[in-house]
Design a protein around this motif. Structure first.
Motif, PDB file in Angstrom:
ATOM      1  N   LEU A 530     -26.986 -25.021 -45.653  1.00 43.13           N
ATOM      2  CA  LEU A 530     -28.244 -24.659 -45.003  1.00 43.13           C
ATOM      3  C   LEU A 530     -29.040 -23.661 -45.844  1.00 43.13           C
ATOM      4  CD1 LEU A 530     -26.983 -24.368 -41.326  1.00 43.13           C
ATOM      5  CD2 LEU A 530     -28.449 -26.141 -42.269  1.00 43.13           C
ATOM      6  N   TYR A 531     -28.346 -22.713 -46.480  1.00 44.67           N
ATOM      7  CA  TYR A 531     -29.045 -21.786 -47.370  1.00 44.67           C
ATOM      8  C   TYR A 531     -29.693 -22.539 -48.527  1.00 44.67           C
ATOM      9  CZ  TYR A 531     -27.347 -17.414 -45.278  1.00 44.67           C
ATOM     10  OH  TYR A 531     -27.139 -16.359 -44.441  1.00 44.67           O
ATOM     11  N   ALA A 532     -29.006 -23.548 -49.050  1.00 44.50           N
ATOM     12  CA  ALA A 532     -29.565 -24.331 -50.148  1.00 44.50           C
ATOM     13  C   ALA A 532     -30.819 -25.076 -49.698  1.00 44.50           C
ATOM     14  CB  ALA A 532     -28.515 -25.306 -50.688  1.00 44.50           C
ATOM     15  N   LYS A 533     -30.774 -25.674 -48.492  1.00 39.70           N
ATOM     16  CA  LYS A 533     -31.952 -26.376 -47.986  1.00 39.70           C
ATOM     17  C   LYS A 533     -33.105 -25.404 -47.738  1.00 39.70           C
ATOM     18  CE  LYS A 533     -29.334 -30.081 -45.737  1.00 39.70           C
ATOM     19  NZ  LYS A 533     -28.976 -30.719 -44.434  1.00 39.70           N
ATOM     20  N   LEU A 534     -32.769 -24.188 -47.375  1.00 38.05           N
ATOM     21  CA  LEU A 534     -33.800 -23.192 -47.114  1.00 38.05           C
ATOM     22  C   LEU A 534     -34.426 -22.682 -48.410  1.00 38.05           C
ATOM     23  CD1 LEU A 534     -34.961 -21.833 -44.582  1.00 38.05           C
ATOM     24  CD2 LEU A 534     -33.294 -20.007 -44.879  1.00 38.05           C
ATOM     25  N   GLY A 535     -33.731 -22.864 -49.537  1.00 40.10           N
ATOM     26  CA  GLY A 535     -34.255 -22.391 -50.814  1.00 40.10           C
ATOM     27  C   GLY A 535     -33.998 -20.919 -51.045  1.00 40.10           C
ATOM     28  N   LEU A 536     -32.872 -20.401 -50.542  1.00 35.09           N
ATOM     29  CA  LEU A 536     -32.566 -18.978 -50.699  1.00 35.09           C
ATOM     30  C   LEU A 536     -32.117 -18.691 -52.129  1.00 35.09           C
ATOM     31  CD1 LEU A 536     -32.117 -16.162 -49.406  1.00 35.09           C
ATOM     32  CD2 LEU A 536     -29.763 -16.895 -48.932  1.00 35.09           C
ATOM     33  N   ARG A 537     -32.704 -17.667 -52.725  1.00 33.68           N
ATOM     34  CA  ARG A 537     -32.314 -17.213 -54.060  1.00 33.68           C
ATOM     35  C   ARG A 537     -32.195 -15.693 -54.021  1.00 33.68           C
ATOM     36  NH1 ARG A 537     -32.535 -18.680 -59.569  1.00 33.68           N
ATOM     37  NH2 ARG A 537     -32.943 -16.915 -60.948  1.00 33.68           N
ATOM     38  N   MET A 538     -31.043 -15.185 -54.493  1.00 38.36           N
ATOM     39  CA  MET A 538     -30.790 -13.746 -54.466  1.00 38.36           C
ATOM     40  C   MET A 538     -30.400 -13.257 -55.855  1.00 38.36           C
ATOM     41  SD  MET A 538     -28.662 -13.313 -50.907  1.00 38.36           S
ATOM     42  CE  MET A 538     -27.353 -14.379 -51.487  1.00 38.36           C
TER      43      MET A 538
END
Length: 572
Positions: A530-538
């Motif tokens: 789900l984080y990948a689909k959301l496009g999360l980058r840290m």
């Protein structure tokens, strides 16, 4: 026996003025022309429906999609299925111009029930109109076409592989792909196929690179002499020798090019092509089920290594060797003596979840941090050898650690706050203010490349006027003209920017908000996806004890362009 003469449904024949949606498909992996393929399929579909008063009002045409991919995974086919579910759709029936292109294997039996359920007739030329679900002949015809489509693909695969094996063994011909480190490609004459030769296709041959071939010889000598892979990689990096990715940066933009890795040295030491023999079939493509619980989703392709006894070797030397066969075998013996064969990964009893898998980057080197399970907790680490740091001219700790539990609650709290109703409205207003002020990044990059082509053409013409070799300059001009034509075609394919309404923006942000809430409430195993689909980058900055988080739209290869570049420049 003529199966296509079975009676058609009277409603399908008698009803006039039907609106049709056309479906077609083309795969460009065998150099098909998408425009020409679409044209003849559409023409065939129109020839079926137009004499009966029908009109094609919508098109669903998949490009660069293999026939083996199920409808649910083809973009335009899945869009057509979604349109079937809409009672207000703008068509009454669907027509397929070529069943071979549309259905593969059992895809017809998995797809046609949807047409029946939503009462949308499916027309194909082979039955002369709409398929009658109660007609056994129609069902038999479509099943046969699915089987023929699958058989045709398998026959092509067998013929190609058999031909490549024979060409490798008897001729030692270079069959494509990037040249091994230490070699470069030169012209080897016209293609033996007369048709391809008439189109200007040429063969290529491997020759030693004047500098990198010496590096390969040195690596083999050092390894046989007793030095380890990592020791060799460190010295090459320390001495500033270009790594394989740095030696060919155009095809390795996705790789770190500043230093040698242990795996790069291993690949060189184990590559039999340095003996002067052409070797093929070291790897194979296996089709495995995408989901064992849902066979209808089809297969995905996995690249796997073949056993050495399955490799195909040329009977004679095909190019100049860099090492002798004896030294190569000695290197393999040294490699085998240092271990007990390839390491076998033992699967964990339970899958260890990492919520930020692929999302967390190191603030020192900007590489992705790796998951590391320690004391029954998820950690993320970045290990950077000293020689890599030296080549990057950065001060990097040997290991950077971050515990997942220290940041996950803060990240989830930030997501819940960022997509609150008040923040969504503020974001919409900011996006509306910036609308029209930016250009599509892909179009901007293509225009820069076109400008560079124009500058090069002016330089070449100036060189020609100054008395340079006319043949050489003409070749440069032709190559640049071809590149410019390619870039202009890609620029035309870039979608025009359009003004997005505030309602559309609110809908997109609302869907993103729903996804963000789903992340917070999901189980640990699902969080990473789900984080990948959301496009999360840290980005983790250890020196500041700070994690910077942002949402970046995910992207993949656009228009079929591989990030590694053209791996087969000689191929048609």
């Amino acid at each position: 026996m003529t199966l296509s003469s079975a009676p058609l449904p009277q409603t399908a024949v008698q009803e006039q003025g039907l609106r049709f949606a056309f479906y077609g498909r083309v795969s460009t992996e065998d150099n098909q022309d998408p425009a020409a393929s679409r044209a003849w399929q559409l023409r065939r579909a129109g020839g079926l429906v137009e004499p009966k008063g029908g009109t094609i009002v919508a098109e669903y045409f998949d490009v660069d999609k293999s026939r083996s991919i199920p409808w649910a995974r083809r973009p335009r086919a899945s869009a057509l299925i979604e349109a079937l579910k809409n009672p207000a759709r703008d068509f009454d029936a669907v027509v397929v111009g070529e069943p071979h292109r549309a259905f593969y294997g059992n895809q017809y039996s998995l797809t046609f029930p949807l047409f029946e359920h939503f009462r949308v007739p499916l027309w194909v030329p082979e039955v002369g109109g709409a398929i009658d679900p109660a007609n056994e002949a129609h069902d038999m015809i479509m099943g046969v076409f699915g089987g023929l489509s699958k058989g045709e693909r398998n026959r092509i695969k067998i013929r190609v592989r058999s031909a490549m094996a024979a060409i490798t063994a008897t001729e030692g011909r270079y069959l494509g792909g990037r040249p091994p480190y230490g070699y470069e490609l030169i012209d080897a004459g016209p293609h033996p196929n007369p048709a391809k030769a008439a189109d200007g296709k040429r063969l290529r041959r491997l020759v030693p690179h004047p500098a990198f071939s010496l590096v390969v010889k040195w690596i083999f000598a050092q390894f046989i002499g007793g030095r380890g892979l990592f020791d060799i990689a460190e010295e090459l990096t320390r001495e500033g020798v270009p790594s394989p990715s740095a030696a060919d940066p155009g095809r390795n933009r996705h790789r770190v090019q500043v230093a040698w890795s242990k795996s790069a040295v291993r690949v060189i030491v184990t590559n039999p092509r340095y003996t002067g023999r052409q070797v093929w079939n070291k790897q194979r493509k296996d089709e495995v089920l995408l989901d064992v619980n849902d066979v209808a989703l089809g297969h995905t392709t996995k690249l796997r290594w073949n056993d050495r006894d399955q490799w195909v070797w040329s009977e004679q030397q095909a190019h100049e060797p860099l090492v002798s066969v004896e030294d190569f075998e000695r290197a393999q013996a040294v490699l085998a003596s240092r271990g007990h064969g390839p390491a076998v990964h033992k699967p964990h009893r339970t899958r260890r979840p990492y919520a930020f898998r692929g999302c967390l980057h190191c603030g020192y080197c900007e590489r992705r941090m790796q998951g590391n399970w320690n004391n029954d907790q998820a950690y993320y680490r970045c290990r950077f050898p000293a020689e890599y740091a030296l080549a990057n001219t950065i001060a990097h700790p040997k290991v950077v650690y971050l515990r997942e539990a220290e940041i996950i609650k803060d990240i989830e709290s930030w997501l819940m706050t960022a997509f609150s109703p008040g923040r969504i409205e503020a974001t919409v207003e900011a996006m509306v203010e910036q609308a029209g002020s930016t250009e599509n990044p892909a179009a901007t990059q293509l225009r820069k490349q076109l400008s560079t082509c124009a500058q090069r053409l002016n330089q070449y013409r100036a060189a020609l006027n100054a008395g340079a070799d006319a043949v050489q300059v003409a070749q440069w001009i032709n190559e640049t003209e071809q590149e410019r034509a390619r870039l202009e075609g890609e620029l035309r394919a870039v979608p025009d920017d359009r003004v997005v309404s505030t309602d559309e923006l609110r809908e997109v942000l609302r869907q993103t908000s729903e996804l963000a809430h789903a992340v917070v409430n999901a189980c640990p195993d699902d969080k990473a996806d789900l984080y990948a689909k959301l496009g999360l980058r840290m980005m983790y900055y250890p020196q500041k004890k700070l994690v910077e988080a942002k949402l970046v739209p995910t992207s993949t290869c656009a228009n079929g362009v591989c990030p590694r570049g053209d791996l087969n420049p000689h191929a048609p």
